[in-house]
Design a protein around this motif. Sequence first.
Motif, mmCIF file in Angstrom:
data_model
loop_
_atom_site.group_PDB
_atom_site.id
_atom_site.type_symbol
_atom_site.label_atom_id
_atom_site.label_comp_id
_atom_site.label_asym_id
_atom_site.label_seq_id
_atom_site.Cartn_x
_atom_site.Cartn_y
_atom_site.Cartn_z
ATOM 1 N N TYR A 1 12.301 15.464 -2.578
ATOM 2 C CA TYR A 1 11.736 14.221 -2.031
ATOM 3 C C TYR A 1 12.840 13.236 -1.658
ATOM 4 O O TYR A 1 12.761 12.550 -0.635
ATOM 5 C CB TYR A 1 10.773 13.583 -3.039
ATOM 6 C CG TYR A 1 9.409 14.230 -3.068
ATOM 7 C CD1 TYR A 1 8.434 13.881 -2.134
ATOM 8 C CD2 TYR A 1 9.093 15.205 -4.013
ATOM 9 C CE1 TYR A 1 7.183 14.476 -2.148
ATOM 10 C CE2 TYR A 1 7.839 15.805 -4.039
ATOM 11 C CZ TYR A 1 6.896 15.433 -3.103
ATOM 12 O OH TYR A 1 5.657 16.030 -3.110
ATOM 13 N N ALA B 1 11.801 16.359 -7.610
ATOM 14 C CA ALA B 1 12.168 15.013 -7.140
ATOM 15 C C ALA B 1 13.340 15.044 -6.171
ATOM 16 O O ALA B 1 13.400 14.245 -5.228
ATOM 17 C CB ALA B 1 12.515 14.128 -8.341
ATOM 18 N N GLY C 1 13.584 11.952 1.967
ATOM 19 C CA GLY C 1 13.609 10.502 2.161
ATOM 20 C C GLY C 1 14.872 10.060 2.880
ATOM 21 O O GLY C 1 14.822 9.211 3.784
ATOM 22 N N ASN D 1 15.966 23.871 0.052
ATOM 23 C CA ASN D 1 16.490 22.514 -0.069
ATOM 24 C C ASN D 1 17.950 22.461 0.394
ATOM 25 O O ASN D 1 18.348 21.571 1.153
ATOM 26 C CB ASN D 1 16.365 22.029 -1.512
ATOM 27 C CG ASN D 1 16.884 20.616 -1.687
ATOM 28 O OD1 ASN D 1 16.434 19.687 -1.029
ATOM 29 N ND2 ASN D 1 17.853 20.457 -2.583
ATOM 30 N N LYS E 1 7.781 8.618 -4.599
ATOM 31 C CA LYS E 1 7.257 9.863 -5.157
ATOM 32 C C LYS E 1 8.303 10.513 -6.063
ATOM 33 O O LYS E 1 7.982 11.034 -7.151
ATOM 34 C CB LYS E 1 6.848 10.821 -4.040
ATOM 35 C CG LYS E 1 6.282 12.156 -4.525
ATOM 36 C CD LYS E 1 4.989 11.977 -5.313
ATOM 37 C CE LYS E 1 4.396 13.322 -5.710
ATOM 38 N NZ LYS E 1 3.152 13.182 -6.494
ATOM 39 N N ALA E 2 9.565 10.479 -5.637
ATOM 40 C CA ALA E 2 10.638 11.046 -6.456
ATOM 41 C C ALA E 2 10.731 10.322 -7.794
ATOM 42 O O ALA E 2 10.913 10.956 -8.843
ATOM 43 C CB ALA E 2 11.972 10.948 -5.705
ATOM 44 N N THR F 1 10.267 20.538 4.267
ATOM 45 C CA THR F 1 8.808 20.708 4.171
ATOM 46 C C THR F 1 8.468 22.013 3.457
ATOM 47 O O THR F 1 7.612 22.044 2.561
ATOM 48 C CB THR F 1 8.179 20.694 5.579
ATOM 49 O OG1 THR F 1 8.460 19.443 6.208
ATOM 50 C CG2 THR F 1 6.665 20.883 5.494
ATOM 51 N N PHE G 1 8.593 8.629 0.061
ATOM 52 C CA PHE G 1 9.251 9.793 -0.540
ATOM 53 C C PHE G 1 10.112 9.376 -1.736
ATOM 54 O O PHE G 1 10.131 10.061 -2.754
ATOM 55 C CB PHE G 1 10.095 10.528 0.513
ATOM 56 C CG PHE G 1 9.293 11.503 1.333
ATOM 57 C CD1 PHE G 1 9.419 12.866 1.126
ATOM 58 C CD2 PHE G 1 8.405 11.061 2.309
ATOM 59 C CE1 PHE G 1 8.675 13.776 1.888
ATOM 60 C CE2 PHE G 1 7.657 11.949 3.064
ATOM 61 C CZ PHE G 1 7.794 13.315 2.840
ATOM 62 N N TYR G 2 10.810 8.245 -1.609
ATOM 63 C CA TYR G 2 11.620 7.774 -2.744
ATOM 64 C C TYR G 2 10.728 7.413 -3.933
ATOM 65 O O TYR G 2 11.059 7.733 -5.089
ATOM 66 C CB TYR G 2 12.451 6.558 -2.334
ATOM 67 C CG TYR G 2 13.544 6.852 -1.332
ATOM 68 C CD1 TYR G 2 14.363 7.966 -1.451
ATOM 69 C CD2 TYR G 2 13.777 5.987 -0.251
ATOM 70 C CE1 TYR G 2 15.372 8.232 -0.532
ATOM 71 C CE2 TYR G 2 14.781 6.234 0.663
ATOM 72 C CZ TYR G 2 15.573 7.359 0.529
ATOM 73 O OH TYR G 2 16.572 7.614 1.433
ATOM 74 N N LEU H 1 9.243 21.797 -0.255
ATOM 75 C CA LEU H 1 8.223 21.074 -1.023
ATOM 76 C C LEU H 1 6.970 21.926 -1.234
ATOM 77 O O LEU H 1 6.280 21.773 -2.248
ATOM 78 C CB LEU H 1 7.859 19.760 -0.321
ATOM 79 C CG LEU H 1 8.872 18.613 -0.488
ATOM 80 C CD1 LEU H 1 8.448 17.404 0.329
ATOM 81 C CD2 LEU H 1 9.021 18.232 -1.960
#
Length: 219
Positions: free
Chosen positions: A38, A35, A42, A5, A60-61, A25, A57-58, A28
């Motif tokens: 993501y 979060a 995003g 990350n 999902k977070a 990617t 993505f937001y 994840l």
Amino acid sequence: MKDLNQLGIEAMQEGNLEEAAKFFTEALEERPDDAVIYINFGNLLAFVQESDKAMRFYKKAIELDEKAATAYYGAGTIYYDKQDYKEAANQFQQAINKGLSHSDAFYMLGMSFMQAGSPKLALPYLQRAAELNEEDTEARFQLGLSLASSESYDEAIEQLEKVTQLEENHSDAWYNLGICYAFKDQPKEALEMLNKALNVQPDHLLALNAIKSINENMQ
């Protein structure tokens, strides 16, 4: 070793967007319930104008962490760009409620209300944005416009004067100072401010028209 990350963030900051996407990617794949990853992915997608993917993505977070303030902020910017100012305001308010205290959050919430035609609702948020970042001329300028729209001309003049102190060549600040003085029935001061706008931007049509109108009324 830095985690994937963090490597993605650094690649994004350096402009290596494909590499950043690769790191996010892989991050994840390692941590599918994180979060923060993501949100970062995003942000990358929003930057390259893949707004629908970014929104997924937001969201999902937020599913993973309903307190993820920056996810609400990211969603707000997408709604704002789509000119859905009501939903943008809702998302920025959520971001603030969840603890995001950066001046940008208050500025964007205020701007959502301004764009929706509600300058009075915008006032406290633009005020807060200007307080949090006193060097932010745009936040202070918009605060001045909000005050002027609410017919608080003295307060608007105070803010717009601060803008011109910070940014002497802000033609629109000079123009709006002129308009405030005109509404206060002070044509001499109004003309002085409007001419300063023209000194900065000789083709400022609004200033030219305002000067013409004031001169005609003074005859």
